[in-house]
Design an enzyme around this catalytic site. Structure first.
Site, mmCIF file in Angstrom:
data_model
loop_
_atom_site.group_PDB
_atom_site.id
_atom_site.type_symbol
_atom_site.label_atom_id
_atom_site.label_comp_id
_atom_site.label_asym_id
_atom_site.label_seq_id
_atom_site.Cartn_x
_atom_site.Cartn_y
_atom_site.Cartn_z
ATOM 1 N N TYR A 156 1.041 -0.793 0.136
ATOM 2 C CA TYR A 156 0.048 0.126 0.308
ATOM 3 C C TYR A 156 0.926 1.161 0.005
ATOM 4 O O TYR A 156 1.412 1.393 1.124
ATOM 5 C CB TYR A 156 -1.160 -0.369 1.264
ATOM 6 N N LYS A 162 1.955 -15.345 1.231
ATOM 7 C CA LYS A 162 2.281 -15.986 -1.103
ATOM 8 C C LYS A 162 3.569 -16.211 -0.617
ATOM 9 O O LYS A 162 4.492 -15.383 -1.382
ATOM 10 C CB LYS A 162 1.355 -14.792 -1.496
ATOM 11 N N ASP A 221 -4.163 -17.750 -1.242
ATOM 12 C CA ASP A 221 -5.107 -17.897 -2.749
ATOM 13 C C ASP A 221 -6.457 -18.662 -1.908
ATOM 14 O O ASP A 221 -7.280 -18.936 -2.438
ATOM 15 C CB ASP A 221 -4.654 -18.184 -4.006
ATOM 16 N N ASP A 224 -6.953 -6.620 4.323
ATOM 17 C CA ASP A 224 -7.416 -5.967 3.918
ATOM 18 C C ASP A 224 -8.788 -6.966 2.741
ATOM 19 O O ASP A 224 -10.041 -6.645 2.760
ATOM 20 C CB ASP A 224 -7.199 -4.355 2.462
ATOM 21 N N ASP A 284 -12.395 -7.654 3.842
ATOM 22 C CA ASP A 284 -13.970 -7.781 3.553
ATOM 23 C C ASP A 284 -14.487 -8.687 2.860
ATOM 24 O O ASP A 284 -16.105 -9.678 2.421
ATOM 25 C CB ASP A 284 -13.560 -7.004 2.095
#
Length: 360
Positions: free
Chosen positions: A137, A190, A223, A246, A250
């Protein structure tokens, strides 16, 4: 310290539905604190968002920045920086500035299905602990400037930052939460394609988790984790980096019913900010249709955070009152439109208030 407390907290209404759900949350907190004999809250209203641009020429004016520095916590409404004048849209979003300015490194986002709410996962009960200062970010991963840049007009690049120190402190927060729940922690990463950055995150979280021998520890690729959440995997506390957290939080919020119910707390060691995970929803702003649940539950998380640091069971009791009142209201069939109900924002708020006051 135990007993009656007098606490100053900031309140920033923000944009869109923030002007409806934040005042509603303030009323609910005041009622809960009073009913739990926890003392009083002195609310410090501060300019923020579109209205602050009009009054102070800046969505996050110096007056607000200086005041927040002296407060232990505050309630932040959603902001709609995409609708700000062009000169402000190009800047870091006000919420990002606040997180960075006060070092709010831990973003804690619970997601749990509640009786009376139609959920895609009626068994979900997970807390996603998101590292809030690094990752990809661009508004928070550089000391000066942006983590995104374009060496040519046809090439855009982004810097991803992962440090051992940040990994250690977020891992401790996640482990401390897991100890109070079902004693399981899942590290999401990841590292198969980002072996240095995500490898450091995974390795550091594993090392920290060894300091909590009561915990069961596992890990998942991000994933696969998304697929597990949708399919019905049983998870307790998830710790992950900024962007992954994030996205997953959500997703978990929607699976539990609606982003209108997705609570969130941003915290450092010394300050905390209650901020619902949803946005400003300008399409329904001012129509008395917004779901204030996420803001109520975020405010309850703030009270709980304060209670833990002040060792004050009365503040903890106020937080419990809010959560029980919200759950009872929803179980009783009172709900806003986003979760299939007919109640307005004000009707839902009045029902929650009544339960907060009478609950023993």
């Amino acid at each position: 310290m135990e007993g009656m407390a007098h606490i100053q907290l900031g309140v920033l209404h923000g944009d869109g539905i923030g002007k409806e759900v934040v005042p509603a949350a303030v009323r609910v907190v005041d009622a809960a604190v009073s009913a739990a004999d926890a003392g009083t809250i002195e609310w410090v209203e501060l300019p923020f968002g579109r209205s602050a641009i009009e009054s102070h020429g800046n969505p996050f004016p110096d007056e607000t920045e200086n005041a927040l520095a002296d407060l232990p916590g505050w309630v932040l409404g959603p902001h709609d920086n995409a609708a700000y004048p062009p000169e402000f849209r190009a800047e870091t979003a006000p919420g990002g500035k606040i997180r960075k300015r006060y070092g709010l490194f831990a973003n804690i986002r619970p997601a749990a299905a509640l009786p009376g709410v139609r959920a895609m996962r009626d068994d979900i009960d997970v807390v996603i602990v998101r590292e809030n200062t690094e990752g990809f970010y661009s508004d928070r991963n550089m000391f000066i400037g942006s983590g995104e840049f374009m060496p040519t007009r046809d090439v855009a690049m982004a810097v991803g930052v992962v440090t051992r120190q940040a990994c250690e402190r977020i891992a401790h927060v996640a482990c401390q939460i897991a100890v109070t729940r079902r004693k399981r922690i899942t590290i999401v990463h990841k590292s198969n394609v980002l072996p240095l950055t995500m490898g450091l995150f995974l390795e550091t979280c594993r090392e920290v988790a060894k300091q909590y021998p009561s915990l069961s520890v596992d890990d998942e690729h991000v994933d696969a984790m998304a697929a597990h959440l949708v399919r019905g995997g049983d998870f307790d506390v998830v710790v992950t980096e900024n962007m992954f957290g994030d996205i997953l939080s959500d997703l978990a919020g929607e699976l539990s019913g609606s982003l209108g119910m997705a609570a969130s707390l941003n915290a450092s060691e010394t300050q905390a900010m209650a901020q619902a995970a949803h946005g400003a929803a300008p399409s329904i702003a001012g129509k008395n249709r917004a779901n204030p649940t996420a803001m109520f539950l975020s405010a309850a998380m703030l009270l709980e955070w304060l209670a833990q640091r002040q060792h004050n069971r009365h503040l903890q009791g106020a937080a419990v009152r809010i959560r029980r009142a919200v759950a009872g209201t929803l179980a009783g069939g009172v709900a806003t439109a986003d979760i299939g109900g007919l109640a307005s924002t004000s009707e839902f708020t009045e029902t929650v208030l009544a339960r907060v006051i009478r609950r023993g």
